[in-house]
Structure formats: structure tokens, C-alpha cells
Write an enzyme that holds these catalytic residues in place. Structure first.
Site, short mmCIF file in Angstrom:
data_model
loop_
_atom_site.label_atom_id
_atom_site.label_comp_id
_atom_site.label_asym_id
_atom_site.label_seq_id
_atom_site.Cartn_x
_atom_site.Cartn_y
_atom_site.Cartn_z
N ASP A 4 0.65 -1.27 -0.08
CA ASP A 4 -0.12 0.15 -0.11
C ASP A 4 0.96 1.22 0.02
O ASP A 4 0.47 2.20 0.54
CB ASP A 4 -0.91 -0.12 1.41
CG ASP A 4 -1.57 -1.20 1.40
OD1 ASP A 4 -2.29 -1.55 0.15
OD2 ASP A 4 -1.86 -1.74 2.31
N LYS B 46 2.33 2.15 -5.27
CA LYS B 46 3.21 1.61 -6.33
C LYS B 46 2.44 2.13 -7.65
O LYS B 46 2.92 2.56 -8.52
CB LYS B 46 3.35 0.24 -6.33
CG LYS B 46 3.98 -0.17 -5.01
CD LYS B 46 4.47 -1.72 -4.87
CE LYS B 46 3.07 -2.26 -4.52
NZ LYS B 46 2.79 -2.06 -3.06
N GLY C 271 -4.10 -4.06 -4.56
CA GLY C 271 -5.10 -3.10 -5.09
C GLY C 271 -4.28 -1.79 -5.37
O GLY C 271 -4.10 -1.08 -4.57
N HIS C 272 -3.94 -1.82 -6.85
CA HIS C 272 -3.21 -0.66 -6.83
C HIS C 272 -4.08 0.45 -7.40
O HIS C 272 -4.91 0.41 -8.49
CB HIS C 272 -2.15 -1.18 -8.17
CG HIS C 272 -1.28 -1.77 -7.68
ND1 HIS C 272 -0.21 -2.62 -8.38
CD2 HIS C 272 -0.95 -2.49 -6.24
CE1 HIS C 272 0.47 -3.29 -7.77
NE2 HIS C 272 0.21 -3.19 -6.61
N GLN D 185 2.18 -5.92 -3.18
CA GLN D 185 2.43 -6.02 -1.56
C GLN D 185 3.86 -5.27 -1.13
O GLN D 185 4.09 -4.31 -1.92
CB GLN D 185 2.34 -7.64 -1.15
CG GLN D 185 1.03 -8.05 -1.15
CD GLN D 185 0.77 -8.94 -2.44
OE1 GLN D 185 1.56 -9.29 -3.20
NE2 GLN D 185 -0.49 -8.42 -3.08
P1 IMP Z 1 -2.68 -12.86 1.67
O1 IMP Z 1 -1.68 -12.47 0.72
O2 IMP Z 1 -4.28 -12.20 1.16
O3 IMP Z 1 -2.70 -14.03 2.08
O4 IMP Z 1 -2.54 -11.80 3.00
C1 IMP Z 1 -1.35 -12.01 3.88
C2 IMP Z 1 -1.02 -10.66 4.51
O5 IMP Z 1 -0.36 -9.81 3.68
C3 IMP Z 1 -2.16 -9.95 5.35
O6 IMP Z 1 -1.80 -9.16 6.42
C4 IMP Z 1 -2.59 -8.90 4.31
O7 IMP Z 1 -3.41 -7.85 4.73
C5 IMP Z 1 -1.35 -8.52 3.65
N1 IMP Z 1 -1.59 -8.13 2.10
C6 IMP Z 1 -1.66 -8.90 1.07
N2 IMP Z 1 -1.78 -8.14 0.14
C7 IMP Z 1 -1.69 -6.77 0.41
C8 IMP Z 1 -1.63 -5.73 -0.24
O8 IMP Z 1 -1.68 -5.43 -1.49
N3 IMP Z 1 -1.14 -4.37 0.56
C9 IMP Z 1 -1.19 -4.69 1.79
N4 IMP Z 1 -1.19 -5.75 2.58
C10 IMP Z 1 -1.28 -7.06 1.73
#
Ligand code: IMP
Length: 424
Positions: A15, A18, A42-43, A224
Site C-alpha cells: 500500500d 506503487k 489493489g493498485h 505487496q
Molecule cells: P494474503 O496475501 O491475502 O494471504 O494476505 C497475507 C498478508 O498480507 C495479510 O496481512 C494481508 O493484509 C497482507 N496483504 C496482502 N496483500 C496486500 C496488499 O496488496 N497490500 C497490503 N497488504 C497486503
């Protein structure tokens, strides 16, 4: 002459902004390629007064003439992908004109989502805080050599492969004593697959090799952030892919010696969504202020993000692990008008000072905070105020790389390039 690939990635917990930076620099590139993650991302991009959120499709999609490639390291949920395609179509962007998908990318099934939910429920209070998009279970099937890939959609026995994987998932869901995915979810998925099938599938490693040989400029877009990396993040509170620059090699099939610049994106403060350690987290009105002014709510899940001061040892770690050559600092405007700004310059671990990210930051770690001179309102047309220049200089000195872009707001136009341009 063969060109080299640049990489752009998150230097914190995701977040960072990017999407905005990719959109700003996309005109300098021929190809924008996503290399890992999936619809957990979520870009967000804002231009001409409209907000756009992308989950699977690379952020170059709004720039005419740019090829957007979904690499082999990405996991695709056909249902979410289709929604994204339709939302773009509604605003006049036909992705078919510019989108390529790697045959080696893995597919998220409805049962992967069900398994994600079951696993999180089982963990109870120690849950990861997953976005529940099925990311973890899909990567588990990839490394477990059970996964379904985009290229499988071209095979005559796709249905049997799908059913065999679903049966395996149903057995696992039985162990969790959780309901399997519904029939409607399956039908929706199979219908979306038909649309996905009409997209151009490619062998992206060969495509990118040729593009680079032809002198095309390629930007690998990460999702991420570094501290969510499966190997180097705050395990187990991480995502299931390599979010670091090395992930761009495995996630696209591009050799390490073809990487040129690595651009790290970070916010002037830190946020984290989901569970896990966060040394500089604020539980007070400053944290609430940052969340409110910075609109720190997840673009994929809507969850409130945890907010805290900038963590310099963590940023330095990201610079080291990724080989970051330049940084872009986002959201300095959110801290405008705040008194008593602070920055973390080290940690106390069991009473000992360190500037290194320790192996385990889950307990017994205390941030060492130092005061920061504030700055007032920021306007793109004015020089940056002295307080912000001091902050930038302090960060650059600590981490050893320049901050070449400063973002003063969500719009494309609210961007200041320092020391010439970013990347070139
Ligand atoms: P998952 O990738 O959905 O399994 O989530 C694993 C961890 O990564 C959790 O703490 C999510 O909140 C975090 N996470 C996954 N994708 C994002 C992102 O795009 N932005 C911020 N945190 C993320």
C-alpha cells in the site's frame, strides 16, 4: 543493443502507492509486467478526477501504446479478473488491446478461497489477516505441484484436471469441517474462465527475452511490499510470494544480470493491514489522524490500516534486500501540519540498541524514536519546504540511496521529480 529491465516494488508492508508511480513513469516503458501476487493487491490510480483500482492487471493499462503483461509468478482469479476487465471496458479501456498473460501463471479456484477462509478461521487469534482471496492455498498448490495453470485452459482435459484438484480441496475442507465452495461459485468461475481463454496467452520468458533484445524498455511491477515477502518479511505474517526484486526474476523468467534500476516505493510514514508485528505502530490520536487524512483503508478489503512512524531500519533492510537504486516517497502531504513528528532510527532488542532488522520482531522490541521538524502545506508548484527537505536528506543519509520522486497527493499531477527524473 539489448535493453535491461527495471523493477519497481514496495519497500514497506504494501500500500505504498506503487500503482500511482507506475502510472506516472509508464510512458517511459514499452512493457509493464506484474511478477507476483494476485488479487490481494489493489493498485490505486487517480487521474482526471477519477479513481481506478487494479488487482491483477498491471498499472500501465491506462497508457496508450504500453504492453501490460501478467507474469508467471502471478496468481489469477478468473472471476476477479473478469470484473476488472469489465470495469475497464465501462470506462473505454479495452484490455484486449494491450494485455498478455503468461501460460505459466497459476489459477485461483473457488475452493482455494474456501481453504483460505478455513485456514484463517482455524488459526483464531493468531490469524494472518489474509485478504481471503485464496492466495496462500494457490501458491501452496503451485509449490506442491498440484496447481492449475493458465496454459491448462488450452488442454482438452481441463475439466478433469479441475475436478481432480477440487476433489483434493474438498477432502482438505472436510478436515477443517468447513463447507466446500458453492455450486454457484463454481459456475461463475467456469464462465469467467471462458472469457480468460479469449485473452492472448504467451510464453512470457521468451516474449521478454525478445523484447529486451529488441531494445524495448521493460518495467517489472511488484505487489505487496518487502516486509510481506515470504522469505524476508515478518514471517508468518506475510503473503505467499517473493515480493522482493529477486521475485521479478522468477516471476517473469528474466535473468538477474538483466536488471538495471530497482525503484523502491515508500510512504513518509508506515502502514500495515492485517496482523503481525509493527514496531512503530501508533495507538493514539496521531495514528488516527494519519489514517483519516491518508485515507488508510484497504483498497481490496476496505479494512482500516494500522499506522505508525517511518521505520528507517526497516527501510534500510528493504534497500539492502532489493538492491534499491532509488526511492520514491509517497504521501508526505498526509503529515503536513502535524506537530511532533517522529522517525524510528533503531530498535532496542532486549535492552540492546541495533539498527538491524532482527530475525524476530514479534516481541521484546522497542523502536528508538527521534523528533522530526514538521512542514506545512505542500503544493506541487512550490519548492519543497525546508522541513521536508531535511526529512528527505535524513532518510537518504540513513539508507544510502536518493529519493528521486516525492508524491504530494494521489493525482498523477501531484508529483515532484527531484534530481532530474526517476529511473533515467
Ligand atoms: P494474503 O496475501 O491475502 O494471504 O494476505 C497475507 C498478508 O498480507 C495479510 O496481512 C494481508 O493484509 C497482507 N496483504 C496482502 N496483500 C496486500 C496488499 O496488496 N497490500 C497490503 N497488504 C497486503
Amino acid at each position: 543493443m539489448a535493453a535491461r529491465m527495471d523493477v519497481l516494488l514496495g519497500a514497506q508492508w504494501g500500500d505504498e502507492g506503487k500503482g500511482k508511480v507506475v502510472d506516472v513513469i509508464a510512458p517511459d516503458y514499452d512493457v509493464i509486467a506484474r511478477f507476483q501476487g494476485g488479487p490481494n493487491a489493489g493498485h490505486t490510480l487517480l487521474f482526471e478526477g477519477r479513481k481506478h483500482v487494479l488487482h491483477t492487471i498491471p498499472s500501465g493499462v491506462f497508457r496508450e501504446g504500453t504492453v501490460n503483461l501478467v507474469g508467471n509468478g502471478v496468481v489469477i482469479d478468473p472471476v476477479i479478473f473478469l470484473k476488472e476487465v469489465n470495469a475497464l471496458k465501462a470506462i473505454g479501456v479495452d484490455v484486449r488491446d494491450s494485455l498478455l498473460i503468461s501460460r505459466r501463471a497459476h489459477l485461483i479456484l473457488p475452493t482455494h478461497r474456501a481453504l483460505d477462509a478455513a485456514s484463517e478461521a482455524e488459526k483464531g487469534t493468531s490469524k494472518i489477516g489474509s485478504t481471503l482471496k485464496g492466495i496462500g492455498p494457490t501458491y501452496m498448490d503451485k509449490t506442491g505441484r498440484n496447481g492449475l495453470r493458465v496454459g491448462d485452459l488450452e488442454l482438452p482435459d481441463l475439466k478433469e484436471r479441475y475436478q481432480s484438484l477440487v476433489r483434493k480441496h474438498e477432502r482438505l475442507l472436510g478436515l477443517y469441517e468447513k463447507p466446500v465452495a458453492t455450486k454457484e461459485a463454481e459456475e461463475e468461475w467456469l464462465a469467467a474462465v471462458e472469457i480468460l481463454r479469449t485473452m492472448p496467452f504467451i510464453d512470457s520468458e521468451h516474449y521478454l527475452d525478445q523484447a529486451l533484445r529488441d531494445g524495448k524498455r521493460v518495467l517489472a511491477e511488484g505487489a505487496q511490499g518487502t516486509l510481506l515477502d515470504i522469505d524476508f518479511g515478518t514471517y508468518p505474517f506475510v503473503t505467499s510470494s517473493n515480493t522482493i526484486s529477486a521475485g521479478a526474476c522468477t516471476g517473469l523468467g528474466v535473468a538477474p544480470n538483466r536488471i538495471d534500476k530497482v525503484v523502491g516505493i515508500f510512504k513518509a510514514y508506515c502502514t500495515r493491514v492485517g496482523s503481525g508485528p509493527f514496531p512503530t505502530e501508533l495507538h493514539d490520536t496521531d495514528g488516527e489522524h494519519i489514517r483519516k487524512v491518508g485515507h488508510e483503508f484497504g483498497s481490496t478489503t476496505g479494512r482500516a490500516r494500522r499506522c505508525g512512524w517511518l521505520d528507517l531500519p526497516a527501510l534500510h533492510y528493504a534497500v539492502m534486500i532489493n538492491g534499491i537504486t532509488e526511492l520514491a516517497m509517497m504521501k508526505a502531504d498526509v503529515l503536513s501540519d502535524m506537530d511532533n513528528l517522529q522517525v524510528c532510527t533503531g530498535y532496542l532488542v532486549n535492552g540492546q540498541r541495533t539498527e538491524r532488522m532482527p530475525y524476530d520482531i514479534t516481541g521484546g522490541i522497542e523502536p528508538i524514536l527521534e523528533p522530526v521538524e514538521g512542514w506545512g502545506e505542500l503544493r506541487t508548484e512550490d519548492p519543497l519546504p525546508a522541513g521536508l527537505e531535511l526529512y528527505i536528506a535524513r532518510i537518504e543519509k540513513y539508507v544510502g540511496v536518493p529519493i528521486n520522486l516525492v508524491s504530494l497527493g494521489p493525482d498523477r499531477a501531484q508529483t515532484v521529480l527531484r534530481q532530474g527524473t526517476l529511473v533515467h
